[in-house]
Design a protein around this motif. Structure first.
Motif, PDB file in Angstrom:
ATOM      1  N   HIS A 143       7.156   9.942 -17.724  1.00 19.50           N
ATOM      2  CA  HIS A 143       6.137   8.929 -17.420  1.00 19.50           C
ATOM      3  C   HIS A 143       6.722   7.949 -16.415  1.00 19.50           C
ATOM      4  O   HIS A 143       7.826   7.437 -16.625  1.00 19.50           O
ATOM      5  N   ILE A 144       5.973   7.693 -15.371  1.00 16.66           N
ATOM      6  CA  ILE A 144       6.414   6.747 -14.342  1.00 16.66           C
ATOM      7  C   ILE A 144       5.441   5.575 -14.330  1.00 16.66           C
ATOM      8  O   ILE A 144       4.230   5.767 -14.214  1.00 16.66           O
ATOM      9  N   LYS A 145       5.990   4.376 -14.478  1.00 16.23           N
ATOM     10  CA  LYS A 145       5.155   3.183 -14.497  1.00 16.23           C
ATOM     11  C   LYS A 145       5.307   2.407 -13.192  1.00 16.23           C
ATOM     12  O   LYS A 145       6.408   2.326 -12.620  1.00 16.23           O
ATOM     13  N   ILE A 146       4.193   1.836 -12.764  1.00 11.48           N
ATOM     14  CA  ILE A 146       4.178   1.058 -11.521  1.00 11.48           C
ATOM     15  C   ILE A 146       4.469  -0.397 -11.862  1.00 11.48           C
ATOM     16  O   ILE A 146       3.647  -1.087 -12.455  1.00 11.48           O
ATOM     17  N   GLY A 147       5.672  -0.807 -11.505  1.00 11.61           N
ATOM     18  CA  GLY A 147       6.070  -2.177 -11.809  1.00 11.61           C
ATOM     19  C   GLY A 147       6.491  -2.923 -10.561  1.00 11.61           C
ATOM     20  O   GLY A 147       6.477  -2.388  -9.448  1.00 11.61           O
ATOM     21  N   VAL A 148       6.857  -4.164 -10.758  1.00  9.64           N
ATOM     22  CA  VAL A 148       7.385  -4.975  -9.669  1.00  9.64           C
ATOM     23  C   VAL A 148       8.248  -6.057 -10.303  1.00  9.64           C
ATOM     24  O   VAL A 148       7.981  -6.485 -11.432  1.00  9.64           O
ATOM     25  N   GLU A 149       9.313  -6.435  -9.611  1.00 10.67           N
ATOM     26  CA  GLU A 149      10.082  -7.603 -10.042  1.00 10.67           C
ATOM     27  C   GLU A 149       9.680  -8.733  -9.100  1.00 10.67           C
ATOM     28  O   GLU A 149      10.069  -8.767  -7.930  1.00 10.67           O
ATOM     29  N   LEU A 150       8.873  -9.613  -9.642  1.00 12.93           N
ATOM     30  CA  LEU A 150       8.238 -10.656  -8.860  1.00 12.93           C
ATOM     31  C   LEU A 150       9.039 -11.952  -8.990  1.00 12.93           C
ATOM     32  O   LEU A 150       9.235 -12.448 -10.104  1.00 12.93           O
ATOM     33  N   GLY A 151       9.520 -12.449  -7.872  1.00 11.97           N
ATOM     34  CA  GLY A 151      10.240 -13.722  -7.898  1.00 11.97           C
ATOM     35  C   GLY A 151       9.246 -14.842  -8.179  1.00 11.97           C
ATOM     36  O   GLY A 151       8.303 -15.031  -7.419  1.00 11.97           O
ATOM     37  N   LEU A 152       9.435 -15.552  -9.286  1.00  6.36           N
ATOM     38  CA  LEU A 152       8.496 -16.619  -9.651  1.00  6.36           C
ATOM     39  C   LEU A 152       8.965 -17.938  -9.054  1.00  6.36           C
ATOM     40  O   LEU A 152      10.103 -18.348  -9.253  1.00  6.36           O
ATOM     41  N   GLN A 153       8.072 -18.584  -8.321  1.00  7.52           N
ATOM     42  CA  GLN A 153       8.372 -19.887  -7.721  1.00  7.52           C
ATOM     43  C   GLN A 153       7.102 -20.707  -7.760  1.00  7.52           C
ATOM     44  O   GLN A 153       6.064 -20.246  -7.282  1.00  7.52           O
ATOM     45  N   ASP A 167       0.830  -1.213   0.000  1.00  9.11           N
ATOM     46  CA  ASP A 167       0.000   0.000   0.000  1.00  9.11           C
ATOM     47  C   ASP A 167       0.864   1.262   0.000  1.00  9.11           C
ATOM     48  O   ASP A 167       0.569   2.224  -0.699  1.00  9.11           O
ATOM     49  N   VAL A 168       1.930   1.205   0.774  1.00  8.92           N
ATOM     50  CA  VAL A 168       2.835   2.361   0.827  1.00  8.92           C
ATOM     51  C   VAL A 168       3.496   2.559  -0.546  1.00  8.92           C
ATOM     52  O   VAL A 168       3.625   3.677  -1.046  1.00  8.92           O
ATOM     53  N   TYR A 169       3.886   1.452  -1.168  1.00  4.48           N
ATOM     54  CA  TYR A 169       4.543   1.480  -2.487  1.00  4.48           C
ATOM     55  C   TYR A 169       3.615   2.087  -3.550  1.00  4.48           C
ATOM     56  O   TYR A 169       3.998   2.989  -4.289  1.00  4.48           O
ATOM     57  N   MET A 170       2.395   1.610  -3.594  1.00  5.40           N
ATOM     58  CA  MET A 170       1.430   2.113  -4.573  1.00  5.40           C
ATOM     59  C   MET A 170       1.179   3.609  -4.369  1.00  5.40           C
ATOM     60  O   MET A 170       1.151   4.378  -5.316  1.00  5.40           O
ATOM     61  N   ALA A 171       1.010   3.986  -3.108  1.00 11.53           N
ATOM     62  CA  ALA A 171       0.727   5.391  -2.800  1.00 11.53           C
ATOM     63  C   ALA A 171       1.906   6.273  -3.207  1.00 11.53           C
ATOM     64  O   ALA A 171       1.722   7.354  -3.795  1.00 11.53           O
ATOM     65  N   LYS A 172       3.112   5.804  -2.943  1.00 21.41           N
ATOM     66  CA  LYS A 172       4.312   6.575  -3.284  1.00 21.41           C
ATOM     67  C   LYS A 172       4.427   6.754  -4.795  1.00 21.41           C
ATOM     68  O   LYS A 172       4.716   7.846  -5.290  1.00 21.41           O
ATOM     69  N   LEU A 173       4.169   5.680  -5.524  1.00 17.15           N
ATOM     70  CA  LEU A 173       4.274   5.768  -6.987  1.00 17.15           C
ATOM     71  C   LEU A 173       3.205   6.687  -7.568  1.00 17.15           C
ATOM     72  O   LEU A 173       3.487   7.458  -8.486  1.00 17.15           O
TER      73      LEU A 173
END
Ligand SMILES: [Zn+2]
Ligand SMILES: [Zn+2]
Length: 269
Positions: free
Chosen positions: A76-86, A58-64
């Motif tokens: 332009h700022i995009k909201i991304g994530v590097e998601l570890g896939l397991q 929530d903090v991350y989304m709000a900050k972005l």
């Protein structure tokens, strides 16, 4: 220029403030930046420490969103994530991916059997061939089973950690065949790959994946491709991205890809 792989202090392994990264990107003439902080669920590290390694969503989304509004007219700022896939955490990973309005998701294999590659357990008492087979089998199973990502991150990351462990870290014929199978599935499913320029900083003197893999991707009909620096520090933002566009052009790619609300958008090179 577009940098589609940037970490900030929302990642455990970076102390870069998001504002400073945005200012730096603007100064470099970057038109669009995707922040992709780490989310690794249930990763195993030394002393059997099992943990979710990720930011407060929530903090991350709000900050972005705050950054997007503040810099609206400049970048332009995009909201991304590097998601570890397991596969072990498939349900929770998909829940995380689909329950938040990300523009862009890099799916990465940072772990094998939950163990963080960084600590090199993968190579213990294994030949390079055995370790690579284990790694690419895991990636193959992941791309067969999971679809919660936009592009596969640094597809041959195993090379970064194999460096120094083995004399020769290049791919043999069997490994190339496995990579080909992985790429085919990624393409069939309408997913993409990223070209990560950090290999130049980690002593590989090459992109991840290698030019050879990029050629294979092109020849199999792969089109969706993003380029990112994997910056964890200010001086890494935009690093070698322009050269990488040139490399892609030389290999016959005509477009690179941007993402908005997880939809690809193609930009002519
Ligand atoms: Zn990564
Ligand atoms: Zn990264």
């Amino acid at each position: 220029m577009f940098d589609y792989h940037v970490h900030t202090s929302f990642s455990n392994d970076s102390t870069m403030a998001m504002e400073a990264a945005v200012e730096r990107a603007i100064a470099l003439g970057i038109r669009e930046i995707a922040f992709t902080d780490h989310a690794e669920l249930n990763v195993w590290r030394p002393e059997d420490l099992i943990m979710d390694d990720m930011f407060d969503i929530d903090v991350y989304m709000a900050k972005l969103e705050e950054m997007q509004a503040k810099y609206r007219n400049r970048i332009h700022i995009k909201i991304g994530v590097e998601l570890g896939l397991q596969l072990e955490e498939r349900e929770r990973i998909e829940q995380l991916a689909f329950s938040h309005p990300f523009d862009f998701i890099i799916g990465s294999s940072h772990t094998i059997g939950r163990y963080d590659l960084f600590y090199k357990y993968l190579f213990k008492e294994k030949t390079k061939e055995e370790a690579y087979e284990r790694y690419f089998t895991e990636v193959l199973n992941i791309v067969k089973e999971m679809d919660c990502y936009s592009v596969y991150g640094h597809l041959d990351l195993v090379r970064r950690y194999a460096l120094g462990e083995y004399e020769n870290i290049d791919f043999n014929g069997d490994e190339k065949a496995m990579i080909r199978d992985i790429l085919k599935i990624i393409i069939e499913k309408g997913k993409g790959i990223e070209v990560n320029t950090s290999g130049f900083r980690y002593g590989l003197n090459a992109t991840n994946p290698t030019k050879e893999v990029l050629e294979m991707y092109k020849s199999l009909g792969g089109e969706i491709i993003t380029v990112g620096s994997d910056a964890h520090k200010l001086e890494h933002i935009g690093y070698r991205i322009v050269e990488t566009y040139e490399l892609l052009k030389d290999l016959g790619f005509r477009y690179i890809t941007l993402f908005h609300k997880r939809e690809p958008k193609f930009i002519k090179l």
